[in-house]
Design a protein around this motif. Sequence first.
Motif, PDB file in Angstrom:
ATOM      1  N   LYS A 271       0.826  -1.217   0.000  1.00 43.08           N
ATOM      2  CA  LYS A 271       0.000   0.000   0.000  1.00 43.08           C
ATOM      3  C   LYS A 271       0.855   1.260   0.000  1.00 43.08           C
ATOM      4  CE  LYS A 271      -3.966  -2.122   2.344  1.00 43.08           C
ATOM      5  NZ  LYS A 271      -4.727  -2.222   3.612  1.00 43.08           N
ATOM      6  N   ARG A 272       1.951   1.246   0.747  1.00 46.31           N
ATOM      7  CA  ARG A 272       2.752   2.457   0.911  1.00 46.31           C
ATOM      8  C   ARG A 272       3.751   2.685  -0.213  1.00 46.31           C
ATOM      9  NH1 ARG A 272       2.855   5.135   6.314  1.00 46.31           N
ATOM     10  NH2 ARG A 272       0.927   4.425   7.269  1.00 46.31           N
ATOM     11  N   THR A 273       3.923   1.715  -1.084  1.00 43.82           N
ATOM     12  CA  THR A 273       4.826   1.894  -2.227  1.00 43.82           C
ATOM     13  C   THR A 273       4.049   2.001  -3.548  1.00 43.82           C
ATOM     14  OG1 THR A 273       5.086  -0.509  -2.468  1.00 43.82           O
ATOM     15  CG2 THR A 273       6.727   0.654  -1.126  1.00 43.82           C
ATOM     16  N   LYS A 274       2.729   1.989  -3.471  1.00 44.91           N
ATOM     17  CA  LYS A 274       1.882   1.913  -4.666  1.00 44.91           C
ATOM     18  C   LYS A 274       2.177   3.001  -5.696  1.00 44.91           C
ATOM     19  CE  LYS A 274      -2.017  -0.033  -4.284  1.00 44.91           C
ATOM     20  NZ  LYS A 274      -3.396  -0.424  -3.915  1.00 44.91           N
ATOM     21  N   LYS A 275       2.410   4.211  -5.251  1.00 44.39           N
ATOM     22  CA  LYS A 275       2.633   5.311  -6.189  1.00 44.39           C
ATOM     23  C   LYS A 275       4.121   5.652  -6.329  1.00 44.39           C
ATOM     24  CE  LYS A 275      -1.923   7.392  -5.525  1.00 44.39           C
ATOM     25  NZ  LYS A 275      -2.681   8.614  -5.145  1.00 44.39           N
ATOM     26  N   SER A 276       4.958   4.672  -6.037  1.00 48.24           N
ATOM     27  CA  SER A 276       6.402   4.884  -6.141  1.00 48.24           C
ATOM     28  C   SER A 276       6.996   3.850  -7.092  1.00 48.24           C
ATOM     29  CB  SER A 276       7.062   4.756  -4.763  1.00 48.24           C
ATOM     30  OG  SER A 276       7.159   3.394  -4.390  1.00 48.24           O
ATOM     31  N   SER A 277       8.284   3.951  -7.325  1.00 49.23           N
ATOM     32  CA  SER A 277       8.974   2.995  -8.190  1.00 49.23           C
ATOM     33  C   SER A 277       9.493   1.787  -7.404  1.00 49.23           C
ATOM     34  CB  SER A 277      10.140   3.687  -8.894  1.00 49.23           C
ATOM     35  OG  SER A 277      11.010   4.266  -7.936  1.00 49.23           O
ATOM     36  N   ILE A 278       9.238   1.773  -6.094  1.00 57.99           N
ATOM     37  CA  ILE A 278       9.726   0.682  -5.247  1.00 57.99           C
ATOM     38  C   ILE A 278       8.826  -0.539  -5.396  1.00 57.99           C
ATOM     39  CG2 ILE A 278      10.218  -0.034  -2.876  1.00 57.99           C
ATOM     40  CD1 ILE A 278      10.554   3.036  -2.274  1.00 57.99           C
ATOM     41  N   GLU A 279       9.445  -1.697  -5.578  1.00 56.77           N
ATOM     42  CA  GLU A 279       8.711  -2.959  -5.689  1.00 56.77           C
ATOM     43  C   GLU A 279       8.830  -3.740  -4.382  1.00 56.77           C
ATOM     44  OE1 GLU A 279       9.355  -4.894  -9.714  1.00 56.77           O
ATOM     45  OE2 GLU A 279      10.975  -3.429  -9.692  1.00 56.77           O
ATOM     46  N   VAL A 280       7.881  -4.638  -4.153  1.00 58.74           N
ATOM     47  CA  VAL A 280       7.844  -5.402  -2.902  1.00 58.74           C
ATOM     48  C   VAL A 280       7.925  -6.905  -3.188  1.00 58.74           C
ATOM     49  CG1 VAL A 280       6.511  -5.931  -0.818  1.00 58.74           C
ATOM     50  CG2 VAL A 280       6.489  -3.601  -1.760  1.00 58.74           C
ATOM     51  N   ALA A 281       8.805  -7.577  -2.461  1.00 58.53           N
ATOM     52  CA  ALA A 281       8.969  -9.030  -2.599  1.00 58.53           C
ATOM     53  C   ALA A 281       8.701  -9.716  -1.269  1.00 58.53           C
ATOM     54  CB  ALA A 281      10.390  -9.352  -3.059  1.00 58.53           C
ATOM     55  N   ALA A 282       8.276 -10.966  -1.343  1.00 63.13           N
ATOM     56  CA  ALA A 282       8.182 -11.815  -0.161  1.00 63.13           C
ATOM     57  C   ALA A 282       9.516 -12.531   0.031  1.00 63.13           C
ATOM     58  CB  ALA A 282       7.065 -12.834  -0.315  1.00 63.13           C
ATOM     59  N   GLN A 283       9.803 -12.907   1.276  1.00 58.10           N
ATOM     60  CA  GLN A 283      11.081 -13.553   1.579  1.00 58.10           C
ATOM     61  C   GLN A 283      11.061 -15.070   1.352  1.00 58.10           C
ATOM     62  OE1 GLN A 283      12.407 -12.505   5.538  1.00 58.10           O
ATOM     63  NE2 GLN A 283      11.850 -10.363   5.261  1.00 58.10           N
ATOM     64  N   ASN A 284       9.869 -15.630   1.172  1.00 54.54           N
ATOM     65  CA  ASN A 284       9.734 -17.073   1.063  1.00 54.54           C
ATOM     66  C   ASN A 284       8.285 -17.385   0.720  1.00 54.54           C
ATOM     67  OD1 ASN A 284      10.441 -19.876   1.353  1.00 54.54           O
ATOM     68  ND2 ASN A 284       9.502 -19.866   3.377  1.00 54.54           N
ATOM     69  N   MET A 285       7.992 -18.642   0.375  1.00 51.40           N
ATOM     70  CA  MET A 285       6.621 -19.116   0.197  1.00 51.40           C
ATOM     71  C   MET A 285       6.626 -20.636   0.238  1.00 51.40           C
ATOM     72  SD  MET A 285       5.988 -18.925  -3.897  1.00 51.40           S
ATOM     73  CE  MET A 285       5.701 -20.704  -4.056  1.00 51.40           C
ATOM     74  N   HIS A 286       5.453 -21.211   0.465  1.00 52.55           N
ATOM     75  CA  HIS A 286       5.321 -22.668   0.468  1.00 52.55           C
ATOM     76  C   HIS A 286       5.049 -23.155  -0.946  1.00 52.55           C
ATOM     77  CE1 HIS A 286       3.822 -26.691   1.623  1.00 52.55           C
ATOM     78  NE2 HIS A 286       4.558 -26.513   2.698  1.00 52.55           N
ATOM     79  N   GLN A 287       5.404 -24.379  -1.202  1.00 53.60           N
ATOM     80  CA  GLN A 287       5.237 -24.938  -2.544  1.00 53.60           C
ATOM     81  C   GLN A 287       3.826 -25.428  -2.843  1.00 53.60           C
ATOM     82  OE1 GLN A 287       7.037 -26.165  -0.104  1.00 53.60           O
ATOM     83  NE2 GLN A 287       6.826 -28.394   0.093  1.00 53.60           N
ATOM     84  N   SER A 288       3.002 -25.612  -1.793  1.00 60.27           N
ATOM     85  CA  SER A 288       1.649 -26.130  -2.004  1.00 60.27           C
ATOM     86  C   SER A 288       0.650 -24.999  -2.224  1.00 60.27           C
ATOM     87  CB  SER A 288       1.211 -26.965  -0.799  1.00 60.27           C
ATOM     88  OG  SER A 288       2.077 -28.068  -0.627  1.00 60.27           O
ATOM     89  N   LYS A 289      -0.441 -25.315  -2.892  1.00 58.13           N
ATOM     90  CA  LYS A 289      -1.483 -24.329  -3.157  1.00 58.13           C
ATOM     91  C   LYS A 289      -2.215 -23.943  -1.883  1.00 58.13           C
ATOM     92  CE  LYS A 289      -2.359 -25.720  -7.947  1.00 58.13           C
ATOM     93  NZ  LYS A 289      -3.370 -26.268  -8.903  1.00 58.13           N
ATOM     94  N   SER A 290      -2.449 -24.931  -1.010  1.00 59.63           N
ATOM     95  CA  SER A 290      -3.145 -24.714   0.262  1.00 59.63           C
ATOM     96  C   SER A 290      -3.006 -25.992   1.075  1.00 59.63           C
ATOM     97  CB  SER A 290      -4.640 -24.401   0.024  1.00 59.63           C
ATOM     98  OG  SER A 290      -5.266 -25.494  -0.619  1.00 59.63           O
ATOM     99  N   GLY A 291      -3.539 -25.975   2.303  1.00 57.88           N
ATOM    100  CA  GLY A 291      -3.507 -27.210   3.091  1.00 57.88           C
ATOM    101  C   GLY A 291      -3.108 -27.008   4.527  1.00 57.88           C
ATOM    102  N   ALA A 292      -2.886 -28.109   5.207  1.00 56.80           N
ATOM    103  CA  ALA A 292      -2.585 -28.106   6.641  1.00 56.80           C
ATOM    104  C   ALA A 292      -1.089 -27.887   6.857  1.00 56.80           C
ATOM    105  CB  ALA A 292      -3.038 -29.422   7.262  1.00 56.80           C
ATOM    106  N   PHE A 293      -0.665 -26.660   6.588  1.00 60.09           N
ATOM    107  CA  PHE A 293       0.745 -26.293   6.732  1.00 60.09           C
ATOM    108  C   PHE A 293       0.831 -25.072   7.641  1.00 60.09           C
ATOM    109  CE2 PHE A 293       0.236 -28.226   2.495  1.00 60.09           C
ATOM    110  CZ  PHE A 293       1.019 -29.356   2.672  1.00 60.09           C
ATOM    111  N   THR A 294       0.680 -25.314   8.927  1.00 56.70           N
ATOM    112  CA  THR A 294       0.611 -24.236   9.905  1.00 56.70           C
ATOM    113  C   THR A 294       1.806 -23.295   9.798  1.00 56.70           C
ATOM    114  OG1 THR A 294      -0.634 -25.651  11.426  1.00 56.70           O
ATOM    115  CG2 THR A 294       0.456 -23.720  12.373  1.00 56.70           C
TER     116      THR A 294
END
Length: 252
Positions: free
Chosen positions: A54-77
């Motif tokens: 939200k705070r970079t929306k009108k700027s040239s700054i891009e936002v990345a996540a540091q990681n993600m899970h390989q599954s689409k969804s599920g019991a991965f607390t």
Amino acid sequence: MRQKIVAGNWKMNKNLDEAKKLIKGIKKGVKDGLNDNTRVIIAPSFVNLNTAIKRTKKSSIEVAAQNMHQSKSGAFTGEVSADMLTDIGVDIVILGHSERREYFGESDALLAEKVDAALENNLEIIFCFGELLEDRKSGNHFNVVESQLKKGLFHLKKEDFSKIVLAYEPVWAIGTGETASPEQAQEMHAFVREIMTKEYGATVANEISILYGGSVKPANAKEIFSKQDVDGGLIGGAALKAEDFLAIIKSI
């Protein structure tokens, strides 16, 4: 022409208020615009991603996540899927960081799954790789890097690499204050481009951005970034202070 990229990995740092202040400081420093061929990316923790978007929306700054899970969804607390990231506007993810490999046991095979899941969701990937100190001392560093790339990425098609940024991070230089010399960085980046050429051809190899990560600071950034095959940096500690991060951006 390859894109120049400076990406700041905040790791497990900055609460909400601190994140807002850091974003404000970075935005102020880049508000006058960047070189047309330079990208600035920040990677806050999961809980601050929505605010960062939200705070970079009108700027040239891009936002990345540091990681993600390989599954689409599920019991991965405790995990977060690619769909959850794209749903809030994140379109870049860091995969294979040495800390994920070391502390959370992420294997090359697992990372290949994550890469596939990210691409299926149209996420751009900053793919990290690099050798341990013992690998460097034994002269095995080229073999380690080649193996990580082949097992993590070389099942992909040529066209997939338009969504891949590579990030070489010698593990012995992350958070230690030690830095690969500009010559060592260039040597490995040139080697990576060479094996990319062998596998996917010169066009893919010459177009892919390869970042250096490992104790990059304002004092050494310019010299490292001046090397022919170094296209920017994945920045850790120095990305947590706006003035340091901005100085590194201006060094590219």
